[in-house]
Design an enzyme around this catalytic site. Sequence first.
Site, PDB file in Angstrom:
ATOM      1  N   HIS A 197      -3.349  -3.948  -5.479  1.00  0.00           N
ATOM      2  CA  HIS A 197      -3.544  -3.445  -4.116  1.00  0.00           C
ATOM      3  C   HIS A 197      -4.992  -3.638  -3.687  1.00  0.00           C
ATOM      4  CE1 HIS A 197      -3.913   0.099  -1.188  1.00  0.00           C
ATOM      5  NE2 HIS A 197      -3.447  -0.971  -0.546  1.00  0.00           N
ATOM      6  N   GLU A 208      -6.690  -1.703  -6.695  1.00  0.00           N
ATOM      7  CA  GLU A 208      -5.844  -0.857  -7.544  1.00  0.00           C
ATOM      8  C   GLU A 208      -4.880  -1.751  -8.314  1.00  0.00           C
ATOM      9  OE1 GLU A 208      -4.321   1.611  -4.373  1.00  0.00           O
ATOM     10  OE2 GLU A 208      -5.534   3.315  -5.013  1.00  0.00           O
ATOM     11  N   ASN A 210      -5.015   5.637  -1.169  1.00  0.00           N
ATOM     12  CA  ASN A 210      -4.241   5.987   0.033  1.00  0.00           C
ATOM     13  C   ASN A 210      -3.664   7.385  -0.023  1.00  0.00           C
ATOM     14  OD1 ASN A 210      -4.795   3.755   1.512  1.00  0.00           O
ATOM     15  ND2 ASN A 210      -2.993   2.596   0.878  1.00  0.00           N
ATOM     16  N   SER A 221       0.839  -1.203   0.000  1.00  0.00           N
ATOM     17  CA  SER A 221       0.000   0.000   0.000  1.00  0.00           C
ATOM     18  C   SER A 221       0.872   1.250   0.000  1.00  0.00           C
ATOM     19  CB  SER A 221      -0.901   0.036   1.220  1.00  0.00           C
ATOM     20  OG  SER A 221      -0.314  -0.608   2.287  1.00  0.00           O
TER      21      SER A 221
HETATM   22  N1  3HC Z   1     -15.838 -12.066   5.586  1.00  0.00           N
HETATM   23  C1  3HC Z   1     -17.156 -12.289   5.625  1.00  0.00           C
HETATM   24  N2  3HC Z   1     -18.022 -11.527   6.320  1.00  0.00           N
HETATM   25  C2  3HC Z   1     -17.517 -10.467   6.979  1.00  0.00           C
HETATM   26  C3  3HC Z   1     -16.160 -10.158   6.979  1.00  0.00           C
HETATM   27  C4  3HC Z   1     -15.310 -11.011   6.233  1.00  0.00           C
HETATM   28  N3  3HC Z   1     -13.999 -10.818   6.177  1.00  0.00           N
HETATM   29  N4  3HC Z   1     -15.975  -9.033   7.743  1.00  0.00           N
HETATM   30  C5  3HC Z   1     -17.173  -8.670   8.197  1.00  0.00           C
HETATM   31  N5  3HC Z   1     -18.091  -9.528   7.735  1.00  0.00           N
HETATM   32  C6  3HC Z   1     -19.493  -9.522   8.020  1.00  0.00           C
HETATM   33  C7  3HC Z   1     -19.706  -9.410   9.507  1.00  0.00           C
HETATM   34  O1  3HC Z   1     -19.637 -10.681  10.074  1.00  0.00           O
HETATM   35  C8  3HC Z   1     -21.073  -8.828   9.580  1.00  0.00           C
HETATM   36  O2  3HC Z   1     -22.017  -9.866   9.402  1.00  0.00           O
HETATM   37  P1  3HC Z   1     -23.081 -10.075  10.575  1.00  0.00           P
HETATM   38  O3  3HC Z   1     -23.826  -8.768  10.685  1.00  0.00           O
HETATM   39  O4  3HC Z   1     -23.897 -11.205  10.081  1.00  0.00           O
HETATM   40  O5  3HC Z   1     -22.240 -10.378  11.787  1.00  0.00           O
HETATM   41  C9  3HC Z   1     -21.122  -7.942   8.388  1.00  0.00           C
HETATM   42  O6  3HC Z   1     -20.097  -8.386   7.491  1.00  0.00           O
HETATM   43  C10 3HC Z   1     -20.879  -6.578   8.801  1.00  0.00           C
HETATM   44  O7  3HC Z   1     -19.641  -6.577   9.498  1.00  0.00           O
HETATM   45  P2  3HC Z   1     -19.505  -5.821  10.906  1.00  0.00           P
HETATM   46  O8  3HC Z   1     -20.661  -6.214  11.759  1.00  0.00           O
HETATM   47  O9  3HC Z   1     -18.123  -6.048  11.420  1.00  0.00           O
HETATM   48  O10 3HC Z   1     -19.622  -4.297  10.684  1.00  0.00           O
HETATM   49  P3  3HC Z   1     -19.810  -3.500   9.416  1.00  0.00           P
HETATM   50  O11 3HC Z   1     -21.216  -3.577   9.007  1.00  0.00           O
HETATM   51  O12 3HC Z   1     -19.227  -2.179   9.720  1.00  0.00           O
HETATM   52  O13 3HC Z   1     -18.936  -4.159   8.250  1.00  0.00           O
HETATM   53  C11 3HC Z   1     -16.839  -3.658   7.310  1.00  0.00           C
HETATM   54  C12 3HC Z   1     -17.543  -4.349   8.443  1.00  0.00           C
HETATM   55  C13 3HC Z   1     -17.308  -4.269   5.976  1.00  0.00           C
HETATM   56  C14 3HC Z   1     -15.349  -3.893   7.498  1.00  0.00           C
HETATM   57  C15 3HC Z   1     -17.214  -2.170   7.320  1.00  0.00           C
HETATM   58  O14 3HC Z   1     -17.009  -1.671   8.624  1.00  0.00           O
HETATM   59  C16 3HC Z   1     -16.371  -1.373   6.358  1.00  0.00           C
HETATM   60  O15 3HC Z   1     -16.626  -1.371   5.163  1.00  0.00           O
HETATM   61  N6  3HC Z   1     -15.350  -0.672   6.899  1.00  0.00           N
HETATM   62  C17 3HC Z   1     -14.445   0.128   6.063  1.00  0.00           C
HETATM   63  C18 3HC Z   1     -13.392  -0.777   5.523  1.00  0.00           C
HETATM   64  C19 3HC Z   1     -12.398   0.006   4.712  1.00  0.00           C
HETATM   65  O16 3HC Z   1     -12.451   1.216   4.596  1.00  0.00           O
HETATM   66  N7  3HC Z   1     -11.451  -0.710   4.144  1.00  0.00           N
HETATM   67  C20 3HC Z   1     -10.345  -0.096   3.435  1.00  0.00           C
HETATM   68  C21 3HC Z   1      -9.274   0.175   4.453  1.00  0.00           C
HETATM   69  S1  3HC Z   1      -7.869   0.925   3.756  1.00  0.00           S
HETATM   70  C22 3HC Z   1      -6.989  -0.408   3.200  1.00  0.00           C
HETATM   71  O17 3HC Z   1      -7.311  -1.543   3.345  1.00  0.00           O
HETATM   72  C23 3HC Z   1      -5.779   0.014   2.488  1.00  0.00           C
HETATM   73  C24 3HC Z   1      -4.558  -0.676   2.984  1.00  0.00           C
HETATM   74  O18 3HC Z   1      -3.526  -0.194   2.168  1.00  0.00           O
HETATM   75  C25 3HC Z   1      -4.228  -0.429   4.413  1.00  0.00           C
END
Ligand code: 3HC
Length: 278
Positions: free
Chosen positions: A138, A150, A189, A117
């Site tokens: 990415h 990406e 990013n 990243s």
């Molecule tokens: N596989 C399958 N299901 C998943 C999962 C996975 N890996 N992660 C979460 N879920 C499921 C959960 O179990 C939940 O299901 P449930 O309600 O039946 O328990 C549902 O998806 C929703 O998850 P959460 O309850 O944890 O909460 P959210 O509704 O907030 O969803 C999330 C979680 C999808 C991670 C959401 O919070 C989100 O989209 N967050 C932002 C993530 C983001 O911005 N990612 C990019 C980060 S930057 C990056 O990665 C760049 C790198 O370079 C660092």
Amino acid sequence: MHKLKVAVIGAGVMGHGIAEVFSLYGNEVYLYDKYPDALEKGLKNILWSLNKLKEKGKITDTERVFSRIKPVNDLSQISDAELVIEAVSENLDLKSSVFKQVSKIVSKDSIIATNTSSLPISELAQSVENPHRFLGLHFFNPPVLMKLVEVVKGVKTDDLIFSKGIEIIKSIEKVPIPVRKDVIGFVVNRILFRIFTSACKLLKEYSVEEIDSLAKYILEFPMGIFELLDYTGIDTNYLISNEVRKRGFDFTCEILKELYEKGYYGAKVGKGFYDWSN
Ligand code: 3HC
């Protein structure tokens, strides 16, 4: 597009998810990690995720998907991989040593990709034999749910390989963001690191919870900014911030160092800005 023999190097937060996605779309996947317990943990996380997808009716046969993933802890076992995706930690030397080893093991025509990243593709390419077949793929966390990937072209990446990378991302039903300029932060990013820096500056006046509430309930982010730093890993973000600052990109967040030195790596260890242990 024909099904690929894929090797994912690193079974951590991103690696396990990337392996899962490729297996979900019918590809045979080697999942490699040097550390057996990290490999074990990665497989457990994949199973957890597959069961979640099954609960939601998104897939039916978890066993079949899981059986396409072959855990390996000897890199020589990935010699027939057509696509290798490196997903080890954001450390230039570590990544470079992976590319040097992998270049000698897989065919000279196999595509070698990095999930980095923060590190320039063109810099990492120096450790790849035949760098024309090297590019950035990415993914975003969690790979199984995030739609965008990406696809980053290094200065030596062949146009054909770049287009192949875009096709591969489409074959796993993700949306490719073609990135033709190998700049720090690529596209997403370059924005996100600035959001992190600004949020960290605000900590002088407001609490983590106050800033995260603003992000979630005013800006309608899917999670708070400090929640996201925990979720993607304090260690990952701390290492990234050092690497990109070295290359002139301002991603500054002093508190990351404090947390990192305490071993508070975020959700993956149960403790970061928040307590994730329950
Ligand atoms: N596989 C399958 N299901 C998943 C999962 C996975 N890996 N992660 C979460 N879920 C499921 C959960 O179990 C939940 O299901 P449930 O309600 O039946 O328990 C549902 O998806 C929703 O998850 P959460 O309850 O944890 O909460 P959210 O509704 O907030 O969803 C999330 C979680 C999808 C991670 C959401 O919070 C989100 O989209 N967050 C932002 C993530 C983001 O911005 N990612 C990019 C980060 S930057 C990056 O990665 C760049 C790198 O370079 C660092």
